[in-house]
Design a protein around this motif. Structure first.
Motif, PDB file in Angstrom:
ATOM      1  N   GLY A  10       0.660  -1.042   0.167  1.00  0.00           N
ATOM      2  CA  GLY A  10       0.152  -0.001  -0.004  1.00  0.00           C
ATOM      3  C   GLY A  10       0.755   1.446  -0.124  1.00  0.00           C
ATOM      4  O   GLY A  10       0.513   2.394   0.436  1.00  0.00           O
ATOM      5  N   ILE A  11       1.981   1.307  -0.499  1.00  0.00           N
ATOM      6  CA  ILE A  11       3.130   2.652  -0.579  1.00  0.00           C
ATOM      7  C   ILE A  11       3.624   2.751  -2.050  1.00  0.00           C
ATOM      8  O   ILE A  11       3.276   1.602  -2.913  1.00  0.00           O
ATOM      9  N   THR A  12       3.794   3.807  -2.315  1.00  0.00           N
ATOM     10  CA  THR A  12       4.660   4.140  -3.398  1.00  0.00           C
ATOM     11  C   THR A  12       5.999   4.705  -3.096  1.00  0.00           C
ATOM     12  O   THR A  12       5.980   5.704  -2.153  1.00  0.00           O
ATOM     13  N   SER A  13       6.989   4.075  -3.272  1.00  0.00           N
ATOM     14  CA  SER A  13       8.501   4.627  -2.997  1.00  0.00           C
ATOM     15  C   SER A  13       9.306   5.199  -3.856  1.00  0.00           C
ATOM     16  O   SER A  13       9.277   4.638  -5.034  1.00  0.00           O
ATOM     17  N   ALA A  14      10.335   5.624  -3.450  1.00  0.00           N
ATOM     18  CA  ALA A  14      11.408   6.087  -4.347  1.00  0.00           C
ATOM     19  C   ALA A  14      12.756   6.452  -3.974  1.00  0.00           C
ATOM     20  O   ALA A  14      12.803   6.451  -2.831  1.00  0.00           O
ATOM     21  N   TRP A  15      13.785   5.948  -4.828  1.00  0.00           N
ATOM     22  CA  TRP A  15      14.911   5.905  -4.480  1.00  0.00           C
ATOM     23  C   TRP A  15      15.839   6.819  -5.238  1.00  0.00           C
ATOM     24  O   TRP A  15      15.788   6.589  -6.633  1.00  0.00           O
ATOM     25  N   SER A  16      16.299   7.930  -5.077  1.00  0.00           N
ATOM     26  CA  SER A  16      16.826   8.731  -6.015  1.00  0.00           C
ATOM     27  C   SER A  16      18.594   8.747  -5.436  1.00  0.00           C
ATOM     28  O   SER A  16      18.815   8.765  -4.242  1.00  0.00           O
ATOM     29  N   ILE A  17      19.128   8.980  -6.525  1.00  0.00           N
ATOM     30  CA  ILE A  17      20.587   9.508  -6.564  1.00  0.00           C
ATOM     31  C   ILE A  17      20.791  10.577  -7.382  1.00  0.00           C
ATOM     32  O   ILE A  17      20.598  10.677  -8.643  1.00  0.00           O
TER      33      ILE A  17
ATOM     34  N   TRP B   4      27.904   7.722  -9.904  1.00  0.00           N
ATOM     35  CA  TRP B   4      29.139   8.006  -9.058  1.00  0.00           C
ATOM     36  C   TRP B   4      30.090   8.441 -10.138  1.00  0.00           C
ATOM     37  O   TRP B   4      31.034   9.380  -9.959  1.00  0.00           O
ATOM     38  N   ARG B   5      30.130   7.623 -11.337  1.00  0.00           N
ATOM     39  CA  ARG B   5      31.247   8.208 -12.426  1.00  0.00           C
ATOM     40  C   ARG B   5      30.820   9.547 -12.928  1.00  0.00           C
ATOM     41  O   ARG B   5      31.619  10.457 -13.155  1.00  0.00           O
ATOM     42  N   LEU B   6      29.522  10.083 -13.281  1.00  0.00           N
ATOM     43  CA  LEU B   6      29.231  11.189 -13.711  1.00  0.00           C
ATOM     44  C   LEU B   6      29.579  12.195 -12.671  1.00  0.00           C
ATOM     45  O   LEU B   6      30.238  13.055 -12.864  1.00  0.00           O
ATOM     46  N   ALA B   7      29.373  11.834 -11.252  1.00  0.00           N
ATOM     47  CA  ALA B   7      29.877  13.076 -10.317  1.00  0.00           C
ATOM     48  C   ALA B   7      31.350  13.071 -10.112  1.00  0.00           C
ATOM     49  O   ALA B   7      31.805  14.388 -10.157  1.00  0.00           O
ATOM     50  N   ALA B   8      31.847  12.065 -10.197  1.00  0.00           N
ATOM     51  CA  ALA B   8      33.593  11.914 -10.162  1.00  0.00           C
ATOM     52  C   ALA B   8      34.075  12.680 -11.341  1.00  0.00           C
ATOM     53  O   ALA B   8      35.015  13.856 -10.984  1.00  0.00           O
ATOM     54  N   ASP B   9      33.448  12.559 -12.561  1.00  0.00           N
ATOM     55  CA  ASP B   9      34.235  13.275 -13.622  1.00  0.00           C
ATOM     56  C   ASP B   9      33.748  14.625 -13.685  1.00  0.00           C
ATOM     57  O   ASP B   9      34.523  15.560 -14.440  1.00  0.00           O
ATOM     58  N   SER B  10      32.645  15.082 -12.919  1.00  0.00           N
ATOM     59  CA  SER B  10      32.137  16.668 -12.985  1.00  0.00           C
ATOM     60  C   SER B  10      32.555  17.261 -11.876  1.00  0.00           C
ATOM     61  O   SER B  10      32.266  18.531 -11.853  1.00  0.00           O
ATOM     62  N   GLY B  11      33.218  16.693 -10.879  1.00  0.00           N
ATOM     63  CA  GLY B  11      33.566  17.465  -9.510  1.00  0.00           C
ATOM     64  C   GLY B  11      32.305  17.721  -8.784  1.00  0.00           C
ATOM     65  O   GLY B  11      32.031  18.823  -8.297  1.00  0.00           O
ATOM     66  N   LEU B  12      31.600  16.760  -8.834  1.00  0.00           N
ATOM     67  CA  LEU B  12      30.092  17.071  -8.135  1.00  0.00           C
ATOM     68  C   LEU B  12      29.931  16.060  -6.857  1.00  0.00           C
ATOM     69  O   LEU B  12      30.540  15.057  -6.818  1.00  0.00           O
ATOM     70  N   GLY B  13      29.108  16.531  -5.936  1.00  0.00           N
ATOM     71  CA  GLY B  13      28.655  15.630  -4.845  1.00  0.00           C
ATOM     72  C   GLY B  13      27.543  14.863  -5.160  1.00  0.00           C
ATOM     73  O   GLY B  13      26.811  14.895  -6.124  1.00  0.00           O
ATOM     74  N   LEU B  14      27.118  13.869  -4.131  1.00  0.00           N
ATOM     75  CA  LEU B  14      25.972  13.062  -4.549  1.00  0.00           C
ATOM     76  C   LEU B  14      25.008  13.048  -3.046  1.00  0.00           C
ATOM     77  O   LEU B  14      25.506  12.891  -2.062  1.00  0.00           O
ATOM     78  N   CYS B  15      23.627  13.205  -3.575  1.00  0.00           N
ATOM     79  CA  CYS B  15      22.737  12.930  -2.447  1.00  0.00           C
ATOM     80  C   CYS B  15      21.813  11.717  -2.784  1.00  0.00           C
ATOM     81  O   CYS B  15      21.237  11.525  -3.954  1.00  0.00           O
ATOM     82  N   GLY B  16      21.785  10.536  -1.980  1.00  0.00           N
ATOM     83  CA  GLY B  16      20.840   9.415  -2.192  1.00  0.00           C
ATOM     84  C   GLY B  16      19.916   9.429  -1.244  1.00  0.00           C
ATOM     85  O   GLY B  16      20.405   9.454  -0.036  1.00  0.00           O
ATOM     86  N   VAL B  17      18.633   9.284  -1.501  1.00  0.00           N
ATOM     87  CA  VAL B  17      17.532   9.187  -0.621  1.00  0.00           C
ATOM     88  C   VAL B  17      16.641   8.199  -0.883  1.00  0.00           C
ATOM     89  O   VAL B  17      16.164   8.162  -1.973  1.00  0.00           O
ATOM     90  N   SER B  18      15.964   7.582   0.089  1.00  0.00           N
ATOM     91  CA  SER B  18      14.984   6.724  -0.025  1.00  0.00           C
ATOM     92  C   SER B  18      13.652   6.785   0.748  1.00  0.00           C
ATOM     93  O   SER B  18      13.816   7.102   1.977  1.00  0.00           O
ATOM     94  N   LEU B  19      12.518   7.139  -0.037  1.00  0.00           N
ATOM     95  CA  LEU B  19      11.395   7.888   0.623  1.00  0.00           C
ATOM     96  C   LEU B  19      10.317   6.960   0.522  1.00  0.00           C
ATOM     97  O   LEU B  19       9.864   6.587  -0.865  1.00  0.00           O
ATOM     98  N   VAL B  20       9.120   7.299   0.988  1.00  0.00           N
ATOM     99  CA  VAL B  20       7.661   6.939   0.771  1.00  0.00           C
ATOM    100  C   VAL B  20       7.368   8.048   0.167  1.00  0.00           C
ATOM    101  O   VAL B  20       7.417   9.079   0.702  1.00  0.00           O
ATOM    102  N   ILE B  21       6.923   8.081  -1.046  1.00  0.00           N
ATOM    103  CA  ILE B  21       6.127   9.460  -1.733  1.00  0.00           C
ATOM    104  C   ILE B  21       4.702   9.483  -1.585  1.00  0.00           C
ATOM    105  O   ILE B  21       4.197  10.573  -1.813  1.00  0.00           O
ATOM    106  N   TYR B  22       4.029   8.313  -1.546  1.00  0.00           N
ATOM    107  CA  TYR B  22       2.489   8.397  -1.288  1.00  0.00           C
ATOM    108  C   TYR B  22       2.095   6.775  -1.265  1.00  0.00           C
ATOM    109  O   TYR B  22       2.980   5.737  -1.080  1.00  0.00           O
TER     110      TYR B  22
END
Length: 199
Positions: free
Chosen positions: A2-9, A181-199
């Motif tokens: 009974g949930i919808t969840s998302a995992w994003s990076i 990870w490769r995109l961020a490393a090549d571009s000099g960026l950081g990463l945010c990973g988060v797992s959530l219930v969206i509804y």
């Protein structure tokens, strides 16, 4: 379930990662610090995978904390931060976002069960939640590359364990994280990973 969840990076510059840090890092540490969660993680990482799907205890591990959920539900009445708008909805996000959405299940669970505990322990953060500066992305890339690089037999086994699967237009949970990870490393960026219930 009974949930919808998302995992994003998502990949961001260090200024934005610094703005997220006081909001997000305490929530991750609160979940990681719960004794029952640590026990469940230890039992999973030493007990292996299950041919017919994850155990109830593993489901409880993934769904047990509600601290990180505040990143979606709202941190406080005084903080207008919104994960949907302020992170996923950034106008120029483009390919700097990997997003897995699952109906009636936990998106990050599919990933962790597919890669298995021996690979999962190489990844930073807690149950798919992490916040890394560009330096930390570069530092962790070799370990993440080791965890998420598969020979053909290993790939086939991981795909069999990814029982939630993905549509033809969706990026696989076995591909998206390492791409980020490769995109961020090549571009000099950081990463945010988060797992959530969206509804």
């Amino acid at each position: 379930m009974g949930i919808t969840s998302a995992w994003s990076i998502s990949a961001h510059d260090d200024t934005f990662i610094g703005e997220l840090a006081p909001r997000f890092l305490p929530l991750i540490e609160a979940e990681r610090g719960e004794p029952l969660a640590r026990q469940r993680w230890e039992r999973w990482t030493t007990g292996g995978t299950w041919p017919s799907g994850p155990s109830q205890e593993f489901l409880d591990l993934i769904s047990g904390g509600d601290h990180v959920q505040k990143m979606y539900d709202g941190l406080s009445a005084d903080d207008p931060f919104c994960m949907l708008d302020d992170v996923w909805g950034q106008e120029d996000i483009g390919d700097r976002l990997f997003l897995s959405v699952q109906s009636k299940d936990w998106a990050v669970l599919s990933f962790l069960h597919a890669v298995g505990p021996a690979r999962a322990v190489l990844l930073p953060g807690w149950c798919g939640n992490f916040l890394l500066t560009s330096a930390e992305v570069r530092e962790t890339l070799p370990r993440v590359g080791q965890a998420l690089t598969f020979d053909p037999g290993e790939r086939a086994a991981a795909e069999r364990r990814d029982w939630l699967g993905h549509g033809a237009e969706e990026e696989s949970v076995l591909d998206g994280p390492l791409r980020m990870w490769r995109l961020a490393a090549d571009s000099g960026l950081g990463l945010c990973g988060v797992s959530l219930v969206i509804y």
